[in-house]
Design a protein around this motif. Sequence first.
Motif, mmCIF file in Angstrom:
data_model
loop_
_atom_site.group_PDB
_atom_site.id
_atom_site.type_symbol
_atom_site.label_atom_id
_atom_site.label_comp_id
_atom_site.label_asym_id
_atom_site.label_seq_id
_atom_site.Cartn_x
_atom_site.Cartn_y
_atom_site.Cartn_z
ATOM 1 N N UNK A 8 1.404 14.119 -34.732
ATOM 2 C CA UNK A 8 0.158 13.340 -34.758
ATOM 3 C C UNK A 8 -0.994 14.059 -34.070
ATOM 4 N N UNK A 9 -0.674 15.067 -33.263
ATOM 5 C CA UNK A 9 -1.723 15.825 -32.581
ATOM 6 C C UNK A 9 -2.214 15.172 -31.307
ATOM 7 N N UNK A 10 -1.352 14.404 -30.652
ATOM 8 C CA UNK A 10 -1.717 13.780 -29.381
ATOM 9 C C UNK A 10 -0.658 14.125 -28.340
ATOM 10 N N UNK A 11 -0.973 13.881 -27.081
ATOM 11 C CA UNK A 11 -0.014 14.169 -26.014
ATOM 12 C C UNK A 11 0.921 12.982 -25.799
ATOM 13 N N UNK A 12 2.012 13.251 -25.097
ATOM 14 C CA UNK A 12 2.957 12.182 -24.766
ATOM 15 C C UNK A 12 2.266 11.091 -23.951
#
Length: 92
Positions: free
Chosen positions: A35-39
Amino acid sequence: MGKRKYTAEEIIAKLHEAEVLQSQGKSIAESVRQLGISDMTYYKWRKEYGGLRVDQAKRFKQMEQENQRLRKVVADLTIDNSILKEAARGNF
C-alpha cells in the motif's frame, strides 16, 4: 520524500485494501508495504478509522469542524461576557 496527506475516504479505502490483502494470506508488513505506508501509519489509521464507512468518516469530519466552530463561539462569548462584567463593575 515528503509526507502525503490522505483524505478520510482514501484512508478507509487503504484499510479495506489491507484487509483484503490479509485475507489473501499476506502479513500486515507485506500489506502495508504494497500500500506504500508504514506499519505505524497503518496502526494509527486502524485505531482512528477502523470499522468506519466512508459516509461515517465524512460525518465525523463535519462534526469535528462544527465542534471547532462552536468552541470558538463559546470562547468569544466568554470574552464578551467578562468584558461586560468588568464594565458593569466600573459603573457602580
